[in-house]
Motif scaffolding. Structure first.
Motif, PDB file in Angstrom:
ATOM      1  N   VAL A 190       5.102  34.964  30.132  1.00 34.22           N
ATOM      2  CA  VAL A 190       5.731  33.804  30.756  1.00 34.22           C
ATOM      3  C   VAL A 190       5.376  32.531  29.997  1.00 34.22           C
ATOM      4  N   VAL A 191       6.359  31.651  29.894  1.00 43.55           N
ATOM      5  CA  VAL A 191       6.136  30.308  29.362  1.00 43.55           C
ATOM      6  C   VAL A 191       5.979  29.357  30.534  1.00 43.55           C
ATOM      7  N   THR A 192       4.823  28.713  30.628  1.00 45.14           N
ATOM      8  CA  THR A 192       4.559  27.781  31.720  1.00 45.14           C
ATOM      9  C   THR A 192       4.908  26.358  31.297  1.00 45.14           C
TER      10      THR A 192
ATOM     11  N   GLY B 214       8.073  34.128  43.588  1.00 44.61           N
ATOM     12  CA  GLY B 214       8.074  32.667  43.565  1.00 44.61           C
ATOM     13  C   GLY B 214       9.359  32.022  43.093  1.00 44.61           C
ATOM     14  N   GLY B 215      10.370  32.820  42.780  1.00 43.85           N
ATOM     15  CA  GLY B 215      11.684  32.252  42.517  1.00 43.85           C
ATOM     16  C   GLY B 215      11.817  31.386  41.283  1.00 43.85           C
ATOM     17  N   GLY B 216      11.099  31.665  40.217  1.00 42.92           N
ATOM     18  CA  GLY B 216      11.236  30.896  38.982  1.00 42.92           C
ATOM     19  C   GLY B 216      10.564  29.547  39.019  1.00 42.92           C
ATOM     20  N   ASN B 217       9.692  29.317  39.990  1.00 40.68           N
ATOM     21  CA  ASN B 217       9.032  28.026  40.138  1.00 40.68           C
ATOM     22  C   ASN B 217       7.876  27.805  39.171  1.00 40.68           C
ATOM     23  N   PHE B 218       7.402  28.863  38.520  1.00 39.15           N
ATOM     24  CA  PHE B 218       6.155  28.757  37.767  1.00 39.15           C
ATOM     25  C   PHE B 218       6.322  28.974  36.268  1.00 39.15           C
TER      26      PHE B 218
ATOM     27  N   GLY C 259       1.637  30.308  55.707  1.00 31.37           N
ATOM     28  CA  GLY C 259       0.567  30.041  54.758  1.00 31.37           C
ATOM     29  C   GLY C 259       0.915  30.298  53.317  1.00 31.37           C
ATOM     30  N   THR C 260       1.927  31.121  53.049  1.00 34.21           N
ATOM     31  CA  THR C 260       2.251  31.471  51.659  1.00 34.21           C
ATOM     32  C   THR C 260       2.820  30.284  50.907  1.00 34.21           C
ATOM     33  N   TYR C 261       3.722  29.542  51.542  1.00 34.19           N
ATOM     34  CA  TYR C 261       4.307  28.385  50.858  1.00 34.19           C
ATOM     35  C   TYR C 261       3.214  27.408  50.442  1.00 34.19           C
ATOM     36  N   GLU C 262       2.239  27.189  51.296  1.00 36.49           N
ATOM     37  CA  GLU C 262       1.157  26.260  50.972  1.00 36.49           C
ATOM     38  C   GLU C 262       0.348  26.760  49.777  1.00 36.49           C
ATOM     39  N   ARG C 263       0.097  28.060  49.724  1.00 36.54           N
ATOM     40  CA  ARG C 263      -0.637  28.612  48.576  1.00 36.54           C
ATOM     41  C   ARG C 263       0.172  28.460  47.284  1.00 36.54           C
ATOM     42  N   LEU C 264       1.480  28.675  47.380  1.00 39.31           N
ATOM     43  CA  LEU C 264       2.324  28.506  46.205  1.00 39.31           C
ATOM     44  C   LEU C 264       2.376  27.036  45.772  1.00 39.31           C
ATOM     45  N   ALA C 265       2.442  26.141  46.737  1.00 43.87           N
ATOM     46  CA  ALA C 265       2.486  24.717  46.412  1.00 43.87           C
ATOM     47  C   ALA C 265       1.208  24.270  45.717  1.00 43.87           C
ATOM     48  N   ALA C 266       0.078  24.846  46.126  1.00 45.13           N
ATOM     49  CA  ALA C 266      -1.197  24.518  45.473  1.00 45.13           C
ATOM     50  C   ALA C 266      -1.211  25.022  44.036  1.00 45.13           C
ATOM     51  N   LEU C 267      -0.714  26.242  43.811  1.00 46.73           N
ATOM     52  CA  LEU C 267      -0.616  26.761  42.442  1.00 46.73           C
ATOM     53  C   LEU C 267       0.379  25.965  41.611  1.00 46.73           C
ATOM     54  N   LYS C 268       1.450  25.537  42.250  1.00 50.51           N
ATOM     55  CA  LYS C 268       2.446  24.726  41.550  1.00 50.51           C
ATOM     56  C   LYS C 268       1.804  23.435  41.035  1.00 50.51           C
ATOM     57  N   ALA C 269       0.934  22.843  41.850  1.00 50.19           N
ATOM     58  CA  ALA C 269       0.257  21.620  41.435  1.00 50.19           C
ATOM     59  C   ALA C 269      -0.639  21.854  40.223  1.00 50.19           C
TER      60      ALA C 269
ATOM     61  N   ASP D 266       2.414  23.425  37.303  1.00 47.89           N
ATOM     62  CA  ASP D 266       3.614  22.625  37.053  1.00 47.89           C
ATOM     63  C   ASP D 266       3.573  21.360  37.903  1.00 47.89           C
ATOM     64  N   PRO D 267       2.600  20.489  37.672  1.00 51.12           N
ATOM     65  CA  PRO D 267       2.432  19.313  38.535  1.00 51.12           C
ATOM     66  C   PRO D 267       3.610  18.350  38.493  1.00 51.12           C
ATOM     67  N   GLN D 268       4.367  18.326  37.396  1.00 51.87           N
ATOM     68  CA  GLN D 268       5.531  17.448  37.302  1.00 51.87           C
ATOM     69  C   GLN D 268       6.813  18.113  37.817  1.00 51.87           C
ATOM     70  N   ASN D 269       6.683  19.328  38.329  1.00 47.31           N
ATOM     71  CA  ASN D 269       7.829  20.061  38.878  1.00 47.31           C
ATOM     72  C   ASN D 269       8.952  20.194  37.842  1.00 47.31           C
ATOM     73  N   VAL D 270       8.569  20.568  36.631  1.00 39.63           N
ATOM     74  CA  VAL D 270       9.553  20.790  35.568  1.00 39.63           C
ATOM     75  C   VAL D 270      10.546  21.873  35.982  1.00 39.63           C
ATOM     76  N   PHE D 271      10.027  22.954  36.579  1.00 39.36           N
ATOM     77  CA  PHE D 271      10.879  24.071  37.007  1.00 39.36           C
ATOM     78  C   PHE D 271      11.306  23.832  38.459  1.00 39.36           C
ATOM     79  N   ARG D 272      12.329  22.990  38.626  1.00 44.15           N
ATOM     80  CA  ARG D 272      12.787  22.644  39.975  1.00 44.15           C
ATOM     81  C   ARG D 272      14.259  22.951  40.216  1.00 44.15           C
ATOM     82  N   LEU D 273      14.932  23.514  39.228  1.00 39.73           N
ATOM     83  CA  LEU D 273      16.341  23.867  39.410  1.00 39.73           C
ATOM     84  C   LEU D 273      16.433  25.262  40.001  1.00 39.73           C
ATOM     85  N   ASN D 274      15.954  25.382  41.253  1.00 43.77           N
ATOM     86  CA  ASN D 274      15.802  26.675  41.923  1.00 43.77           C
ATOM     87  C   ASN D 274      15.567  26.414  43.406  1.00 43.77           C
TER      88      ASN D 274
END
Length: 453
Positions: free
Chosen positions: A160-162, A183-187, A426-436, A439-447
């Motif tokens: 994966v390319v982050t 995670g739907g391509g968010n990471f 609780g899963t969304y919160e865990r994913l949001a923490a990993l996203k931070a 991908d803190p700038q939310n580059v992968f947001r077209l999803n």
């Protein structure tokens, strides 16, 4: 911002801007209701192209999307960068390890054909032309799902390319592993994955199709039947309102039918015995159950492959009592003014047991309802959205959540509430923490976006 192709010079694949030859063709996909309109498209030829493209986009503050076939297009790019993976088609089968390394642009048909000569099969779905990697990242509910679980449950590693422009290898035990699988391509953009293959060379399967007068009765009989079938039997029923048009076989024109799709991994003789109660429901418009090679497994569902405009919704159900069947038929049955193709998939079995490290959830569900409607003159997005809303409302008493992999179209309504319903508490919160973190700038947001915490 104005993006020059020269700023991405030196990639192996093409870099295309609006107006360039091949730009529109690169954007074309299965979904025609809307399409990506990026400022630049990178036609990646390999993982290094993806890495360099993402690094450039992140440095310039551009959102990044990815597309192969466009079947599951959820949120269309308006500006930014689209990475097209259609050139990355490699599939390598290791018959001794029973694995396949699948590049981002390979379709299930490619994997099936590569594995078949070794007596092996992937956990592919109903449509051989869909992208194998995108399907798997969303879970992957395939033809042998009750026996083996989700495709995501059998991924050994991912490349994966982050958002920082790094190419990483991720394995079970890594914190990104579960975030990528569900995670739907968010990471990041997965450029390849390695997945298990299974010793399956033939199936017993096909369709049993019942006419309108038998739809309600056949649904109730199928619901009872599913309670006693072995895990080697995976089945679904699709309720189809066929238009009265000359392009269709005469026996289907203008009918509302229940088409039962069967995939049994076992001897044909036992398959015949197992489906006997379904045949006993009554006369069939069609009955093509037979033994077939796994390489022909796409003929079981026989999904159309022509691009079209559509939207879809879904609901995981804890049970399917007669009251739920009645509510479903009232909302989207033969009297619906908006034609709705409604599929009900039988779950359970290995789907309930696997995937402890993934974020493919709602595994307690016994059934998944998926509704799909096309757009055409007289039926537009607002009509479809309203009718799908009636269906979701009707199924609320039995609904556990929904599948993000089966939310098609309607991208402007892809809000956080909708994304959260794809996960358990609780899963969304865990994913949001990993996203931070990744991908803190939310580059992968077209999803179906998980925003950084």
């Amino acid at each position: 911002m104005e993006i020059s192709a020269q700023t991405l010079a030196g990639l192996t694949g093409p870099v295309l801007r609006p107006g360039d030859p091949g730009f529109e063709e690169e954007l074309a996909g299965y979904q025609t209701a809307y399409a990506h309109r990026p400022s630049v498209v990178v036609g990646a030829a390999d993982a290094e192209d993806v890495r360099r493209a993402v690094a450039y986009a992140a440095a310039e503050g551009l959102p990044v999307g990815v597309q192969l076939t466009g079947h599951g297009l959820s949120v269309a790019a308006d500006g930014g960068m689209l990475v097209s993976t259609r050139r990355m088609t490699g599939v390598h089968v290791d018959p001794a390890a029973r694995t396949a390394r699948i590049a981002a642009g390979a379709r299930w048909g490619d994997v099936i054909e590569a594995a078949g000569p070794h007596g092996l099969a992937p956990l592919s779905g109903s449509t051989p032309t869909i992208g194998a990697v995108g399907y798997t990242l969303g879970g992957g509910l395939g033809l042998l799902a009750r026996q083996y679980g989700y495709a995501a449950d059998h991924v050994r590693s991912l490349e994966v390319v982050t958002a920082d422009g790094r190419l990483r290898e991720v394995r079970p035990g890594d914190e990104l592993y579960g975030a990528l699988l569900g995670g739907g391509g968010n990471f990041g953009i997965v450029t390849a994955l390695e997945a298990d293959l299974f010793p399956v060379s033939t199936l017993y399967g096909g369709q049993l199709v019942f006419d309108t007068p038998l739809v309600a009765e056949s649904l109730a009989a199928w619901r009872r039947w599913t309670a006693g079938v072995p895990e080697e039997m995976t089945s679904s029923v699709t309720l189809i309102p066929f238009p009265d048009v000359p392009q269709l076989p005469e026996f289907l024109r203008g009918r509302y039918v229940a088409s039962f799709r069967i995939a049994y991994n076992g001897p044909a003789e036992e398959g015949e015995r197992l489906v006997a109660p379904l045949r006993a429901i009554g006369p069939r418009l069609d009955d093509n159950l037979r033994e077939l090679p796994y390489t022909a497994s796409g003929t079981i569902h026989n999904d159309p492959d022509e691009p079209n405009a559509y939207a879809g919704t879904s609901a995981f159900l804890g049970e399917l009592p007669v009251e739920a069947i009645a509510a479903l038929l009232k909302a989207v049955g033969p009297d619906s003014p908006v034609p709705v193709i409604t599929e009900i998939r039988h779950l359970g079995g290995a789907l309930r047991r696997g995937g402890a490290e993934t974020t493919v959830e709602h595994r307690a569900a016994e059934f998944l309802v998926v509704a799909l409607s096309g757009y055409f003159p007289g039926v537009g997005p607002d009509d479809v959205r309203a009718r799908h809303g009636l269906l979701r409302e009707a199924l609320v008493p039995w609904t556990l959540g929904h599948s993000l992999n089966f939310l098609y179209g309607d991208g402007e309504h892809a809000d956080e509430t909708q994304v959260r319903a794809g996960y358990e508490a609780g899963t969304y919160e865990r994913l949001a923490a990993l996203k931070a973190t990744y991908d803190p700038q939310n580059v992968f947001r077209l999803n179906r976006n998980v925003r950084p915490a």
